[in-house]
Design an enzyme around this catalytic site. Structure first.
Site, short mmCIF file in Angstrom:
data_model
loop_
_atom_site.label_atom_id
_atom_site.label_comp_id
_atom_site.label_asym_id
_atom_site.label_seq_id
_atom_site.Cartn_x
_atom_site.Cartn_y
_atom_site.Cartn_z
N HIS A 473 0.83 -1.21 0.00
CA HIS A 473 0.00 0.00 0.00
C HIS A 473 0.87 1.26 0.00
O HIS A 473 0.69 2.15 -0.84
CB HIS A 473 -0.91 -0.01 1.23
CG HIS A 473 -1.78 1.20 1.37
ND1 HIS A 473 -3.10 1.22 1.00
CD2 HIS A 473 -1.51 2.46 1.83
CE1 HIS A 473 -3.61 2.42 1.23
NE2 HIS A 473 -2.66 3.19 1.74
N GLU A 474 1.80 1.33 0.94
CA GLU A 474 2.63 2.52 1.03
C GLU A 474 3.56 2.65 -0.17
O GLU A 474 3.87 3.78 -0.60
CB GLU A 474 3.43 2.52 2.34
CG GLU A 474 2.57 2.59 3.59
CD GLU A 474 1.61 3.76 3.60
OE1 GLU A 474 1.92 4.80 2.99
OE2 GLU A 474 0.53 3.64 4.22
N HIS A 477 1.74 4.49 -2.83
CA HIS A 477 1.88 5.95 -2.63
C HIS A 477 3.23 6.44 -3.12
O HIS A 477 3.34 7.49 -3.77
CB HIS A 477 1.75 6.29 -1.14
CG HIS A 477 0.35 6.34 -0.62
ND1 HIS A 477 -0.64 7.07 -1.22
CD2 HIS A 477 -0.22 5.76 0.48
CE1 HIS A 477 -1.77 6.95 -0.51
NE2 HIS A 477 -1.53 6.16 0.52
N HIS A 480 3.39 6.85 -6.73
CA HIS A 480 2.64 8.05 -7.13
C HIS A 480 3.54 9.28 -7.07
O HIS A 480 3.46 10.18 -7.93
CB HIS A 480 1.43 8.21 -6.20
CG HIS A 480 0.35 9.09 -6.74
ND1 HIS A 480 -0.76 9.42 -5.99
CD2 HIS A 480 0.18 9.70 -7.94
CE1 HIS A 480 -1.55 10.21 -6.71
NE2 HIS A 480 -1.00 10.39 -7.89
#
Length: 684
Positions: A473-474, A477, A480
């Site tokens: 998940h991180e 990010h 991104h």
């Protein structure tokens, strides 16, 4: 004698062998105040030149000039706020409290500068005649909106009050975060050898190291880091100890004394409501959501309601299964919140022949990092080369040179994976330097911060399946931020609507459980053997296990967040009573506790990011479930054409367009909630 301040030295070149990293080794606490002060002075001088420019306003001399301003201040803040979250000290916390108010005051001086806003407003009024690029038009629109939301069009009395509110909120939310950190850092459940029934060998080893580091050699320590306390709650057979640990975990921020957050919550809510009303909104939720994909509290409630009913039904069925197992055991207990995780793991074992102790050896931290990197290589052509010898801010941090398919440098990625008392709880992505292409091509320095329990030296750190999912998940990010390819800093990387920012991260989680990835990277920590096919199949079959519980604990937090920010808060407000009443309205099961209870709800009260916005994870899940189905429909989880659209329109585009437009550019249409319900096992 003048003390040299490394924060005020010219920034190192991003192309240098050190990638332009800050000089962490030379930094001292006394460097920050003068660096912040110098940054603010320089920034206000830049603002004065823009506001007082005798030339008529145009995009270059006003909006682009604003984008170029404040670089020293941003550089100082990028170092300080990252380190105050990962390696806090009493000295840094004092500076944090002082500077949060000073920086809010500084921002108000800019956003409430009448001459500056007049230039921005004049440009916005004739925006259609300016022949701007799409990105420039977006930057102008967002800049204008930022001034308006700060109160730029209010009368002088209201402007002053808005400035006072902003400054006070900055101080209060900083104190809230520091109080939660203190409660987490101070807590340690010390265990004897006789207290370890049910705990795996790797957990015992990590717990022994924690106790050793805290000055209790020969004992075992459980902390309030999620990767410590959750595994303890799942595995320990000692109900009394589970209750002790759970009570400490659930009551952070409400234990009385200097770290109690209840009075702060009341004041934060009153000030947020006042700010919203000054801006013409009925309540803070309406004000905050006006700038998101959801737009209104009504739209958020409609989404939560669609998920709540099936989630509640599933959770009740799950509770009955747990109770039946306890009764078969002969345990004379009614399942409560401290029991749920323990009995859920036992039901998982019974139903799918799965337990954490069996799975953890296959989720070795270094292998999961490699798996996340491999997925990025397959999707986006990236490679990750570990860089040794850099001056990093902590000895356990790792650095990777990120390169594209041509070998060109894309970003520097830092991984800070292990829990320590000085580190804020949870997991997050941040940047020491953001991406932009305004005057030169500036590549980002991105960091992932997690809180895994570290194994003793020489032993591999093993993760739970949930820990591995958090890592992916991180890293979503981080991608991104790393893949961002825009001109202007305002719209770079994760600078998107709050209920869109979780799409890249939640979408990336899907690849963790792709059979191809598990076969290649889920290898036993001791033998190196690949995960057996039958274990892989059991993990796949258990995807929807306990989803009622997970959905209820999440949605309950989102409902309470929204209720808090739609309500009028008077002097009689009591945070715990409000929480109870809010949960009673949705028939919250007594056996489940909110994922983040109000007194330690840092998403909502340690800053403004997710205030009235915790629902964003669910909103983004509607997008990510539908987005991943694009790959499933193609029959290839790495379909090149879909991956290219994903990179171009989502990961690389930042906030250069409205998020709904960005999603449609990727998918061809907007999603509906059905994909989310299928993903959670609530629909076919």
């Amino acid at each position: 004698m003048t003390i040299e301040n490394p924060l005020l030295s010219p920034p190192p070149s991003a192309s240098s062998p050190a990638f332009g990293l800050p000089a962490f080794g030379a930094l001292k606490a006394e460097h920050y105040r003068p660096a912040f002060e110098a940054g603010m002075v320089e920034n206000l001088a830049e603002i004065a030149r823009i506001a007082e420019n005798p030339s008529p306003p145009d995009f270059e001399n006003t909006i682009a000039a604003l984008e170029r301003s404040g670089r020293l201040l941003a550089r100082v803040g990028g170092v300080f706020w990252n380190l105050s979250a990962t390696d806090s000290t009493p000295e840094l916390q004092e500076i944090e409290r002082e500077m949060s108010g000073a920086l809010a005051r500084h921002e108000n001086e800019i956003l409430l500068n009448a001459a500056l806003f007049a230039r921005v407003d004049a440009l916005h009024a004739r925006r259609d005649a300016l022949a701007l690029t799409a990105e420039q038009a977006r930057v102008l629109e967002l800049t204008h909106k930022r001034f308006l939301r700060a109160g730029a069009k209010l009368d002088e009395t209201a402007k002053r009050r808005m400035a006072e509110i902003s400054e006070r909120l900055a101080t209060l939310t900083t104190s809230f975060a520091q109080n939660v950190l203190a409660d987490e850092a101070d807590y340690l459940l010390l265990l004897e050898e006789s207290d370890l029934d049910g705990l795996s060998e790797d957990f015992r080893a990590s717990a022994a190291q924690v106790a050793q580091e805290r000055g209790a050699p020969g004992k075992y320590g459980v902390t309030l880091a999620r990767s410590s306390v959750e595994i303890f709650l799942q595995s320990s057979t000692r109900r009394d100890l589970r209750e002790t640990a759970f009570r400490a975990w659930a009551s952070r921020g409400e234990n009385g004394g200097a770290t109690d957050n209840r009075a702060l919550i009341a004041e934060i809510l009153r000030l947020r409501e006042e700010r919203a009303r000054l801006n013409g909104f009925a309540n803070f939720a309406a004000y905050k959501l006006d700038d998101t994909m959801a737009k209104t509290p009504k739209a958020v409630r409609e989404l939560l309601d669609r998920v709540w009913a099936p989630a509640l039904a599933a959770a009740k069925a799950e509770r009955d299964d747990l109770q039946a197992l306890a009764e078969r055991d002969g345990a004379n207990v009614a399942i409560d919140a401290a029991d749920w995780r323990h009995y859920a793991e036992r039901v998982r074992k019974e139903r799918y022949d799965l337990d954490q102790a069996e799975m953890r050896p296959y989720f070795r931290l270094d292998r999961m990092i490699a798996a996340a990197f491999h997925v990025a290589e397959r999707l986006f052509g990236l490679s990750f080369v570990e860089v040794e010898g850099l001056d990093l801010y902590h000895p356990s941090v790792r650095a990777f040179d990120v390169r594209d398919a041509t070998g060109e440098h894309v970003a520097l990625f830092l991984g800070d994976y292990f829990a320590r008392p000085s580190k804020r709880g949870g997991a997050w992505m941040s940047e020491f330097r953001g991406q932009e292409n305004l005057d030169e091509r500036i590549r980002p320095i991105v960091v992932n911060v997690l809180n895994f329990s570290r194994a003793p030296d020489g032993a591999p750190t093993l993760l739970s399946l949930d820990d591995a999912r958090t890592l992916f998940h991180e890293f979503g990010h981080a991608l991104h931020g790393m893949l961002s390819d825009v001109t202007y800093p305002l719209v770079a990387g994760t600078s998107v609507a709050r209920d869109f920012v979780e799409l890249p991260s939640q979408l990336y989680e899907h690849w963790l459980l792709e059979p191809e990835i598990l076969r290649a990277y889920a290898r036993h920590a001791e033998t190196g053997a690949p995960m057996p096919e039958e274990l892989l199949e059991r993990i796949q079959k258990s995807r929807h296990f306990n989803q009622g519980f997970a959905s209820v604990e999440f949605c309950a937090s989102a409902y309470v967040d929204l209720d808090l920010h739609e309500s009028a808060i008077d002097e009689s407000f009591d945070a715990l009573r409000f929480e109870r009443e809010s949960l009673a309205r949705i028939s919250m099961p007594e056996e489940i506790v909110m994922r983040h209870r109000t007194p330690h709800f840092t998403h909502v009260f340690a800053g403004d990011g997710y205030s009235a916005g915790y629902y964003s994870y669910l909103w983004a899940e509607t997008l990510d479930a539908d987005a991943y189905e694009a790959f499933l429909e193609a029959g290839d989880p790495f379909a090149p054409d879909i991956a290219e659209r994903l990179r171009r329109h989502i990961y690389a585009a930042g906030g250069t367009r409205d998020p709904a437009e960005a999603y449609v550019a990727f998918r061809g249409r907007m999603p509906n909630v059905d994909a989310l319900l299928r993903q959670r096992g609530f629909a076919r």
